[in-house]
Design a protein around this motif. Sequence first.
Motif: not given
Length: 231
Positions: A46, A61, A78-79, A81-83, A85-86, A92
């Motif tokens: 990333y 996005f 995106i996966r 990034h979200e992983q 970011a949280r 998931s």
Amino acid sequence: SGPVFTSTALNVVRFIGKYMHMMEIIRPAMVDPFVCLTQVFEFYFYVVFAFFSNSPQNALFIPDSDHHLTGKLRSTLIRIHEQFARGSLRPSHTSIVRDPTSTATGGNGVDTGEDGTATDGRSSEGEVRVTVNPVFLRSSVDIGNQLSLYGLTRRSVATESLLFLRDVLVSIRPKLEDLIPKANFNVLNHFYSHTIATVLDLRTYIYGNLSRMMIPMEQFSNTIATMKWDI
């Protein structure tokens, strides 16, 4: 010619070796080191995209905002990034087979907040949560200067380093398949079919954007359109 890679990529290879060694030692929990191994690579993946792709702002996005970005590469980025970011250490998509030992208090008596995150960094489902600090390019690294061909050397080395890591991970897949229980092969297969499979897509995307920066086709088109051809 031999492979091209940075010292950072070499450190990633060392981490991969350490995680594989951990998988051999703590066999009852061997999937956890593998998940960490994949996340080290995905973070590097990333960062190379964020620093060197010259992707339009927020294009990742906004669907159809950048037709050069393949659908599979976009969903993978995106996966990731979200992983991060949280702050979850477990993606998931994974479905790890294990004996449920965690309780409503995080499995060790630590109270959890309303969002399920424990005060020690564990969620109510036993997931470890970490804070991923943002990373930045050094101010001395100029990849926007036309005189340096928009950082051609640096972009190339970063991209080829990612390809080198991909080749390393492909070569060790048989060993990983020996270490990981067949019940957890979905974790391994997802990593290789989604993240590893999109490395070449990212490489093409980075070089494609770089070529469009170096050769302003729109400017050439306008020049040709306004040219008087009546000789």
